[in-house]
Write a protein that holds these residues in place. Sequence first.
Motif, PDB file in Angstrom:
ATOM      1  N   ALA A  49      88.825 103.963 121.764  1.00 27.40           N
ATOM      2  CA  ALA A  49      88.727 102.596 121.249  1.00 27.40           C
ATOM      3  C   ALA A  49      88.281 101.625 122.329  1.00 27.40           C
ATOM      4  N   GLY A  50      87.311 100.786 121.977  1.00 22.55           N
ATOM      5  CA  GLY A  50      86.900  99.707 122.854  1.00 22.55           C
ATOM      6  C   GLY A  50      87.610  98.435 122.437  1.00 22.55           C
ATOM      7  N   LEU A  51      87.703  97.467 123.350  1.00 24.38           N
ATOM      8  CA  LEU A  51      88.373  96.206 123.035  1.00 24.38           C
ATOM      9  C   LEU A  51      87.686  95.051 123.741  1.00 24.38           C
ATOM     10  N   LEU A  52      87.334  94.041 122.950  1.00 27.85           N
ATOM     11  CA  LEU A  52      86.792  92.791 123.486  1.00 27.85           C
ATOM     12  C   LEU A  52      87.806  91.678 123.292  1.00 27.85           C
ATOM     13  N   ASP A  53      88.118  90.966 124.366  1.00 31.09           N
ATOM     14  CA  ASP A  53      88.919  89.743 124.288  1.00 31.09           C
ATOM     15  C   ASP A  53      87.927  88.615 124.024  1.00 31.09           C
ATOM     16  N   MET A  54      87.776  88.249 122.748  1.00 33.73           N
ATOM     17  CA  MET A  54      86.787  87.241 122.361  1.00 33.73           C
ATOM     18  C   MET A  54      87.465  85.869 122.329  1.00 33.73           C
ATOM     19  N   TYR A  55      87.877  85.417 123.519  1.00 32.49           N
ATOM     20  CA  TYR A  55      88.530  84.104 123.617  1.00 32.49           C
ATOM     21  C   TYR A  55      87.568  82.985 123.201  1.00 32.49           C
ATOM     22  N   CYS A  56      86.275  83.231 123.381  1.00 31.83           N
ATOM     23  CA  CYS A  56      85.250  82.245 123.039  1.00 31.83           C
ATOM     24  C   CYS A  56      84.773  82.530 121.611  1.00 31.83           C
ATOM     25  N   VAL A  57      85.487  81.980 120.652  1.00 28.84           N
ATOM     26  CA  VAL A  57      85.134  82.221 119.255  1.00 28.84           C
ATOM     27  C   VAL A  57      83.853  81.479 118.891  1.00 28.84           C
ATOM     28  N   LYS A  58      83.676  80.312 119.460  1.00 29.32           N
ATOM     29  CA  LYS A  58      82.415  79.578 119.324  1.00 29.32           C
ATOM     30  C   LYS A  58      82.162  78.832 120.629  1.00 29.32           C
ATOM     31  N   PRO A  59      81.082  79.123 121.347  1.00 31.36           N
ATOM     32  CA  PRO A  59      80.035  80.069 120.966  1.00 31.36           C
ATOM     33  C   PRO A  59      80.474  81.520 121.135  1.00 31.36           C
ATOM     34  N   LEU A  60      80.233  82.312 120.114  1.00 27.44           N
ATOM     35  CA  LEU A  60      80.573  83.731 120.150  1.00 27.44           C
ATOM     36  C   LEU A  60      79.641  84.457 121.120  1.00 27.44           C
ATOM     37  N   ASP A  61      80.200  85.374 121.872  1.00 29.52           N
ATOM     38  CA  ASP A  61      79.396  86.171 122.797  1.00 29.52           C
ATOM     39  C   ASP A  61      78.649  87.246 122.009  1.00 29.52           C
ATOM     40  N   ARG A  62      77.521  86.871 121.426  1.00 27.78           N
ATOM     41  CA  ARG A  62      76.754  87.781 120.572  1.00 27.78           C
ATOM     42  C   ARG A  62      76.260  88.989 121.358  1.00 27.78           C
ATOM     43  N   GLU A  63      75.738  88.756 122.545  1.00 22.33           N
ATOM     44  CA  GLU A  63      75.195  89.852 123.347  1.00 22.33           C
ATOM     45  C   GLU A  63      76.272  90.873 123.689  1.00 22.33           C
ATOM     46  N   GLY A  64      77.441  90.388 124.121  1.00 23.94           N
ATOM     47  CA  GLY A  64      78.527  91.292 124.464  1.00 23.94           C
ATOM     48  C   GLY A  64      79.039  92.048 123.259  1.00 23.94           C
ATOM     49  N   LEU A  65      79.095  91.363 122.117  1.00 21.34           N
ATOM     50  CA  LEU A  65      79.569  91.991 120.883  1.00 21.34           C
ATOM     51  C   LEU A  65      78.620  93.102 120.444  1.00 21.34           C
ATOM     52  N   VAL A  66      77.343  92.825 120.416  1.00 21.11           N
ATOM     53  CA  VAL A  66      76.356  93.826 119.980  1.00 21.11           C
ATOM     54  C   VAL A  66      76.365  95.031 120.916  1.00 21.11           C
ATOM     55  N   LYS A  67      76.427  94.773 122.197  1.00 23.13           N
ATOM     56  CA  LYS A  67      76.432  95.862 123.175  1.00 23.13           C
ATOM     57  C   LYS A  67      77.621  96.795 122.953  1.00 23.13           C
ATOM     58  N   ALA A  68      78.789  96.219 122.676  1.00 22.55           N
ATOM     59  CA  ALA A  68      79.988  97.034 122.459  1.00 22.55           C
ATOM     60  C   ALA A  68      79.969  97.706 121.091  1.00 22.55           C
ATOM     61  N   ALA A  69      79.479  96.997 120.074  1.00 25.59           N
ATOM     62  CA  ALA A  69      79.463  97.532 118.706  1.00 25.59           C
ATOM     63  C   ALA A  69      78.498  98.701 118.577  1.00 25.59           C
ATOM     64  N   GLU A  70      77.409  98.665 119.328  1.00 23.25           N
ATOM     65  CA  GLU A  70      76.421  99.748 119.254  1.00 23.25           C
ATOM     66  C   GLU A  70      77.014 101.090 119.685  1.00 23.25           C
ATOM     67  N   LYS A  71      78.062 101.060 120.497  1.00 25.28           N
ATOM     68  CA  LYS A  71      78.674 102.292 120.992  1.00 25.28           C
ATOM     69  C   LYS A  71      79.684 102.869 120.009  1.00 25.28           C
ATOM     70  N   ALA A  72      80.122 102.057 119.029  1.00 17.56           N
ATOM     71  CA  ALA A  72      81.219 102.450 118.148  1.00 17.56           C
ATOM     72  C   ALA A  72      80.733 102.833 116.752  1.00 17.56           C
ATOM     73  N   LYS A  73      81.588 103.544 116.023  1.00 17.81           N
ATOM     74  CA  LYS A  73      81.288 103.919 114.646  1.00 17.81           C
ATOM     75  C   LYS A  73      81.710 102.829 113.668  1.00 17.81           C
ATOM     76  N   VAL A  74      82.833 102.172 113.969  1.00 17.24           N
ATOM     77  CA  VAL A  74      83.346 101.095 113.116  1.00 17.24           C
ATOM     78  C   VAL A  74      83.863  99.963 113.998  1.00 17.24           C
ATOM     79  N   VAL A  75      83.966  98.782 113.409  1.00 20.27           N
ATOM     80  CA  VAL A  75      84.430  97.597 114.142  1.00 20.27           C
ATOM     81  C   VAL A  75      85.588  96.967 113.380  1.00 20.27           C
ATOM     82  N   ILE A  76      86.640  96.600 114.110  1.00 21.78           N
ATOM     83  CA  ILE A  76      87.787  95.907 113.519  1.00 21.78           C
ATOM     84  C   ILE A  76      87.999  94.606 114.279  1.00 21.78           C
TER      85      ILE A  76
END
Length: 310
Positions: free
Chosen positions: A218-245
């Motif tokens: 399991a990967g984990l992002l601490d997305m303290y910055c809800v807006k502006p959302l870290d789109r680049e960091g999110l996509v990079k991490a999501a591409e490695k995973a099968k599902v996102v929660i």
Amino acid sequence: MNKIPNRQAICEVLMKHAETDKDIVVLCSDSRGSASLTPFANAYPEQFVEMGIAEQDLVSVSAGLAKCGKKAFAASPACFLSTRSYEQAKIDCAYSNTNVKLIGISGGVSYGALGMSHHSAQDIAAMAAIPNMRVYLPSDRFQTAKLIEALLTDEKPAYIRVGRNAVEDIYSEENTPFEMDKATVLAEGCDVLLVACGEMVRPALDAVALLKEEGISAGLLDMYCVKPLDREGLVKAAEKAKVVISIEEHAPFGGLGSMVSQVVGAECPRKVVNMALPDAPVITGTSKEVFDYYGLNAEGIVKKAKELLA
């Protein structure tokens, strides 16, 4: 176990800088005690304004002071700051791009037994919908301190939500990686990606360890910055995973989960499930009791991850 709430960390940072920066001014709406800002008021009475129970005036006066060159920090319960003074936040602060930092204290279900009138399960969606308004939910006292330090250096409006009670440390004084508007990677994984903010980061981090014991990466992002959302960091991490929660102390609509779904759906399609409070008046109880009831704990996150990967 940590006994210092995030609100106290805010006060400590502001007091440290107020000694030399006389432009810092703190305003409260009869909330200096619950905001842990009494020490600031006592130490710097000329830099403190008590507005009384008048949240709309709190925000408007803060904006006026900011237009005069002050660095205004307005603290009030999140449930009232994000509703009663919504127009003032929208027009006086955001529309004018004014240097006011709105601090929503006792956010989410922190007020527990006081019920829906004192819960703020809509504030992320409401504040994030305002152009020019940034939204932050720091996960522990160390990250909170880093965030306030960073916000003292810019002149743009922001909404910061913190809980009422002390939360278990995620970071440490010696090790608090922080980059403004960039999510912190707390774990990397190839099976499931967890994206959490605020007080939900701790149970998500515990869930990572539990999942590892069962052979799930399991990967984990601490997305303290809800807006502006870290789109680049999110996509990079999501591409490695099968599902996102996504996990948040918020209603199921318009918050972190909605934003994560939009980004992942558009840029790296994966199944995304949002774990949040229900679209209904939340039960009364302590934060832990509420989280446990709705499965917003490590065990609930593990259960959801296993269901999605089955």
